[in-house]
Design an enzyme around this catalytic site. Structure first.
Site, PDB file in Angstrom:
ATOM      1  CB  CYS A  46      57.015 -36.091  64.100  1.00 30.61           C
ATOM      2  SG  CYS A  46      57.881 -35.009  62.981  1.00 30.61           S
ATOM      3  CE  LYS A  76      51.394 -47.773  52.710  1.00 29.53           C
ATOM      4  NZ  LYS A  76      50.184 -47.030  53.131  1.00 29.53           N
TER       5      LYS A  76
HETATM    6  P1  NAD Z   1      51.723 -45.556  61.270  1.00 29.97           P
HETATM    7  O1  NAD Z   1      52.996 -46.150  61.756  1.00 29.97           O
HETATM    8  O2  NAD Z   1      50.449 -46.088  61.768  1.00 29.97           O
HETATM    9  O3  NAD Z   1      51.636 -45.676  59.667  1.00 29.97           O
HETATM   10  C1  NAD Z   1      52.669 -45.167  58.841  1.00 29.97           C
HETATM   11  C2  NAD Z   1      52.673 -45.936  57.524  1.00 29.97           C
HETATM   12  O4  NAD Z   1      53.047 -47.293  57.768  1.00 29.97           O
HETATM   13  C3  NAD Z   1      51.324 -45.973  56.807  1.00 29.97           C
HETATM   14  O5  NAD Z   1      51.539 -45.753  55.423  1.00 29.97           O
HETATM   15  C4  NAD Z   1      50.820 -47.398  57.055  1.00 29.97           C
HETATM   16  O6  NAD Z   1      50.035 -47.900  55.989  1.00 29.97           O
HETATM   17  C5  NAD Z   1      52.115 -48.192  57.162  1.00 29.97           C
HETATM   18  N1  NAD Z   1      52.019 -49.384  58.026  1.00 29.97           N
HETATM   19  C6  NAD Z   1      51.189 -49.568  59.093  1.00 29.97           C
HETATM   20  N2  NAD Z   1      51.432 -50.784  59.656  1.00 29.97           N
HETATM   21  C7  NAD Z   1      52.422 -51.348  58.940  1.00 29.97           C
HETATM   22  C8  NAD Z   1      53.119 -52.597  59.010  1.00 29.97           C
HETATM   23  N3  NAD Z   1      52.822 -53.496  59.963  1.00 29.97           N
HETATM   24  N4  NAD Z   1      54.076 -52.856  58.101  1.00 29.97           N
HETATM   25  C9  NAD Z   1      54.394 -51.945  57.150  1.00 29.97           C
HETATM   26  N5  NAD Z   1      53.766 -50.750  57.026  1.00 29.97           N
HETATM   27  C10 NAD Z   1      52.812 -50.454  57.899  1.00 29.97           C
HETATM   28  O7  NAD Z   1      51.854 -43.974  61.551  1.00 29.97           O
HETATM   29  P2  NAD Z   1      50.741 -42.841  61.394  1.00 29.97           P
HETATM   30  O8  NAD Z   1      49.733 -43.010  62.479  1.00 29.97           O
HETATM   31  O9  NAD Z   1      50.301 -42.738  59.994  1.00 29.97           O
HETATM   32  O10 NAD Z   1      51.634 -41.536  61.699  1.00 29.97           O
HETATM   33  C11 NAD Z   1      51.821 -41.011  62.980  1.00 29.97           C
HETATM   34  C12 NAD Z   1      53.174 -41.412  63.532  1.00 29.97           C
HETATM   35  O11 NAD Z   1      54.205 -40.935  62.660  1.00 29.97           O
HETATM   36  C13 NAD Z   1      53.472 -40.777  64.880  1.00 29.97           C
HETATM   37  O12 NAD Z   1      54.071 -41.757  65.692  1.00 29.97           O
HETATM   38  C14 NAD Z   1      54.471 -39.664  64.545  1.00 29.97           C
HETATM   39  O13 NAD Z   1      55.325 -39.305  65.603  1.00 29.97           O
HETATM   40  C15 NAD Z   1      55.214 -40.286  63.420  1.00 29.97           C
HETATM   41  N6  NAD Z   1      55.890 -39.294  62.592  1.00 29.97           N
HETATM   42  C16 NAD Z   1      57.233 -39.171  62.746  1.00 29.97           C
HETATM   43  C17 NAD Z   1      57.934 -38.229  62.017  1.00 29.97           C
HETATM   44  C18 NAD Z   1      59.409 -38.066  62.212  1.00 29.97           C
HETATM   45  O14 NAD Z   1      60.038 -37.297  61.481  1.00 29.97           O
HETATM   46  N7  NAD Z   1      60.017 -38.753  63.171  1.00 29.97           N
HETATM   47  C19 NAD Z   1      57.249 -37.416  61.099  1.00 29.97           C
HETATM   48  C20 NAD Z   1      55.866 -37.584  60.951  1.00 29.97           C
HETATM   49  C21 NAD Z   1      55.198 -38.537  61.713  1.00 29.97           C
END
Ligand code: NAD
Length: 512
Positions: free
Chosen positions: A291, A183
């Site tokens: 990240c 997804k």
């Molecule tokens: P997000 O957590 O808002 O969303 C990530 C995914 O989770 C999306 O596909 C979204 O549809 C889904 N999602 C949202 N709410 C949910 C819920 N309640 N239950 C299940 N799924 C849900 O993150 P984002 O804004 O898309 O990405 C940015 C974040 O990702 C930042 O915090 C960044 O640091 C992190 N990130 C971390 C890494 C790493 O390797 N640690 C890598 C890339 C990004």
């Protein structure tokens, strides 16, 4: 023919890919996908229902036994084709990432290179998946570890790396003999749609790989469906915790890679000119939405602090804030695009205001920052694209540990600069932070570097490297609230996640 080829670039309606077919999902509506630079709509993404996720999982479950039984040398054949397709279409993919996510073209090209690298490493599965054997654990008894595929895996993706992050997992899962449902982030679904078109041309049997668009309703179903064996999720720590709780309760494998606040420590002996150049790309590349982006600079000593503040603020003013596809700047190395959405921009502007209220010094205000192509001229409004989500480089000095601008992941082009007296103090600040994704030290001194490597609590450490993101054949992952998992991603590490290590203890008695 795939959806991408049938639609014009200006109006695309995305579809799911389930059991080898493109499908218009039953859905609860469509979301507009925006180009964050212009605010223009570039696609419509369906918000699939949980029933759509179930159908994709069922297809993957049906495909699993035959795929798992396919020899590993045959399983990697489609991946070799996929690698060739990604290589041949690198520029198309990079431009699409720049269009839907807003990162610069050099950054987008680097993302595709890493996507390709992960695919190539997974092609080595005939070696990566090999087991171990001990002849003679006891008299006449041998011990053997065999790594077997497990079932249906899924991934829930973030917005900031629409190609690379899903490819930390997908090629390895498939090569190891599992089947898959992905997804993408509903904010940037187009790149994965195009990659799926390439995957569909590679000869995977129907159902082995499936794509379901949607938001949290689909993500929740993917975690909860009993036929899912494991979940890889990358995104905010808030969602990581939900993944960890749900998968823990359901006894599923999971890896959830979360938020970050990465620190850069500058020692007095560091090569200041090189350091500042390196810090600028780390802090402002991808508009701070990596990240592995650094957003906290810790200077050891008064002299280092004074010099870094002066040089860093000056260098930040040279960053070109622009639509990354503007031909005038497209190939410049230090172009910073917009942040992903109006909502993200509002949050970041709110954090800048918080920093001011907390008493930090706003040494460079990205809300009002006019220079060559530095678009956000007034209150973050770009005169050419008033609906774009631009914020210029923003720098706070006199920042104290515990201020909200230090404790919070801002995920935008906002950097805090702090002063300490010793390396021990710098390491303590890193270790007391809730996140521990990456951390870097700038020094020419081996003793300082060694101490930092051993003591700083971050999963990925840089020595004179501001973005210490490991290549595809080394493990990627943080510590503390940045990682909810025992197994990191990429390379050899991820093979343990996608296989069951069965241990066989065997003997055969001699013939009578
Ligand atoms: P997000 O957590 O808002 O969303 C990530 C995914 O989770 C999306 O596909 C979204 O549809 C889904 N999602 C949202 N709410 C949910 C819920 N309640 N239950 C299940 N799924 C849900 O993150 P984002 O804004 O898309 O990405 C940015 C974040 O990702 C930042 O915090 C960044 O640091 C992190 N990130 C971390 C890494 C790493 O390797 N640690 C890598 C890339 C990004």
């Amino acid at each position: 023919m795939g959806v991408w080829e049938q639609n014009t670039m200006s109006e695309r309606t995305l579809k799911n890919y389930v059991n080898g077919e493109w499908q218009n999902p039953a859905n609860t509506g469509y979301l507009n996908v925006e180009n964050p630079s212009t605010g223009g709509v570039i696609a419509h993404v369906p918000l699939s229902t949980p029933a759509e996720a179930d159908r994709a999982i069922a297809a993957a479950k049906t495909a699993f036994p035959a795929w798992a039984a396919t020899p590993v040398s045959k399983r990697v054949e489609p991946l070799f084709k996929l690698a060739a397709l990604i290589r041949d279409n690198e520029e198309t993919l990079a431009r699409l990432i720049a269009e839907e996510m807003g990162k610069s073209l050099p950054d987008a090209r680097a993302e595709i290179k890493r996507t390709l690298e992960n695919t190539e490493v997974a092609c080595g599965m005939p070696i990566l998946q090999q087991g171990d054997k001990v002849i003679g654990c006891a008299a006449g008894i041998d011990g053997e570890v065999i790594r077997l595929p497990i079932g249906v895996f899924t991934m829930i993706a973030p917005f900031n790396f629409p190609a690379m992050v899903p490819f930390w997992f997908i090629p390895y899962a498939l090569a190891a003999g599992n089947t898959y449902v992905v997804k993408p982030s509903e904010q940037v679904p187009c790149t994965m749609q195009l990659l799926t078109e390439y995957i569909a041309q590679c000869g995977f049997p129907n159902g082995v790989f499936n794509l379901v668009h949607g938001d949290k309703a689909v993500a929740e179903r993917l975690m909860e469906n009993e036929d899912i064996s494991g979940v890889s999720m990358v995104g905010s720590t808030r969602v990581c915790r939900i993944v960890a709780e749900t998968c823990g309760r359901e006894n599923k494998r999971f890896q959830a890679m979360g938020s970050a606040k990465n620190h850069l420590v500058v020692m007095p002996d560091a090569k200041m000119e090189e350091v500042v150049r390196n810090m600028i790309t780390s802090c402002f590349g991808c508009a701070g939405q990596r990240c592995m982006a650094s957003s906290a600079i810790v200077c050891v000593g008064d002299a280092v602090y004074d010099e870094i503040v002066t040089r860093f603020v000056e260098a930040s003013k040279q960053v070109i804030t622009a639509d990354p596809l503007d031909p005038a700047v497209a190939d410049e190395q230090m172009v910073m695009g917009p942040v992903i959405s109006a909502k993200a921009k509002e949050f970041i502007l709110g954090m800048i205001e918080t920093g001011v209220q907390e008493g930090a010094t706003l040494a460079l205000d990205g809300r009002q920052n006019g220079d060559r192509h530095n678009f956000p001229e007034e209150n973050g409004v770009c005169p050419h694209f008033p609906r774009g989500h631009f914020i210029g480089p923003t720098v706070f000095t006199d920042v104290k540990q515990g201020m909200a601008i230090h404790t919070t992941e801002i995920f935008g082009p906002v950097v805090v600069i702090m002063k300490v007296d010793t390396l021990d103090e710098a390491i303590r600040i890193i270790n007391e932070h809730q996140y521990g994704n990456g951390a870097s030290i700038y020094t020419q001194n081996g003793h300082y570097a060694r101490k930092f490597k051993l003591e700083a609590q971050a999963g990925m450490i840089g020595v004179n490297v501001g973005i210490p993101a490991p290549v595809a054949y080394l493990p990627f992952g943080g510590m503390k609230a940045s990682l909810y998992a025992d197994i990191k991603t990429q390379g050899k590490a991820i093979v343990d996640f996608f296989t069951e290590s069965k241990v066989v203890t065997e003997r055969f008695w001699p013939e009578d």
